[in-house]
Design an enzyme around this catalytic site. Sequence first.
Site, PDB file in Angstrom:
ATOM      1  N   CYS A   1       7.178   1.637  -9.126  1.00 28.35           N
ATOM      2  CA  CYS A   1       5.776   1.879  -8.757  1.00 28.35           C
ATOM      3  C   CYS A   1       5.212   3.035  -9.592  1.00 28.35           C
ATOM      4  CB  CYS A   1       5.688   2.213  -7.275  1.00 28.35           C
ATOM      5  SG  CYS A   1       3.971   2.410  -6.697  1.00 28.35           S
TER       6      CYS A   1
ATOM      7  N   ASP B   1       3.457   5.345  -8.513  1.00 28.72           N
ATOM      8  CA  ASP B   1       3.371   6.528  -7.649  1.00 28.72           C
ATOM      9  C   ASP B   1       4.003   7.755  -8.317  1.00 28.72           C
ATOM     10  OD1 ASP B   1       4.038   8.439  -5.489  1.00 28.72           O
ATOM     11  OD2 ASP B   1       3.352   6.851  -4.154  1.00 28.72           O
TER      12      ASP B   1
ATOM     13  N   ARG C   1       5.311  10.246  -7.190  1.00 27.24           N
ATOM     14  CA  ARG C   1       6.502  10.794  -6.526  1.00 27.24           C
ATOM     15  C   ARG C   1       7.779  10.034  -6.885  1.00 27.24           C
ATOM     16  NH1 ARG C   1       4.039  10.021  -0.687  1.00 27.24           N
ATOM     17  NH2 ARG C   1       3.535   8.084  -1.776  1.00 27.24           N
TER      18      ARG C   1
ATOM     19  N   CYS D   1       4.714   3.361   0.274  1.00 21.47           N
ATOM     20  CA  CYS D   1       3.946   2.951  -0.906  1.00 21.47           C
ATOM     21  C   CYS D   1       2.485   2.651  -0.521  1.00 21.47           C
ATOM     22  CB  CYS D   1       4.591   1.707  -1.514  1.00 21.47           C
ATOM     23  SG  CYS D   1       3.752   1.126  -3.005  1.00 21.47           S
TER      24      CYS D   1
ATOM     25  N   HIS E   1       9.485   1.746  -3.088  1.00 21.03           N
ATOM     26  CA  HIS E   1       9.654   2.988  -2.322  1.00 21.03           C
ATOM     27  C   HIS E   1       8.937   2.888  -0.988  1.00 21.03           C
ATOM     28  CE1 HIS E   1       5.581   4.838  -3.025  1.00 21.03           C
ATOM     29  NE2 HIS E   1       5.581   3.927  -3.967  1.00 21.03           N
TER      30      HIS E   1
END
Length: 204
Positions: A42, A44, A46, A101, A98
């Site tokens: 992803c 993202d 993080r 999400c 994750h």
Amino acid sequence: MDRLAHLFERNRAWAERIKENDPEFFARLSRQQSPEYLWIGCSDSRVPANQIVDLQPGEVFVHRNIANIVVHTDLNCLSVVQFAVEVLRVKHIIICGHYGCGGIKAALEDQEHGLIDNWLRHVKDVIRFNREAFDGLGHAQKLDLLCELNVREQVTNICNTTIVREAWKQGQALSVHGWIYDVANGILKDLHAELPPGAPRAGG
Ligand code: CO
């Protein structure tokens, strides 16, 4: 205009630190990359591929998009997969989702977000394919389950690409893995979502 000088400073300090430990590091890498892993994850912030598995530059080939989706006709993703499998000859493809999400959450809810809703249709399809699995669950449990089921679906999708099928037909050593990362504790989990090479695929 902010030229982001602080990021260039950080970059120089980072390169210096690496060279202190290994003066030939960049010279060696500049000659060729030979990563063993293709990471599809992803976007993202993080979930940075190299950092969470503690790998150096040169060790993982990466494709990221919202909700780590492998779309059958996505030329961007397919080109990455083709290059990784046929040219770099990676040994492992990792689909990493994750928990928590935002893309998965948006797909589970009914709010409209504009263009991205077209992308998230692929995640809504995962809900449709697994409708009964969500029966009786609360919102948080549904969200976690959908994050996991989405990884499994994308593992099936990547196994069904012409690229992976052809690699297996040629006897190339290539494994596909489905993992999920927990942003709340930094821990990765193997979902054991892989299909054995050459196995019949659902619907394929
Ligand atoms: Co995400």
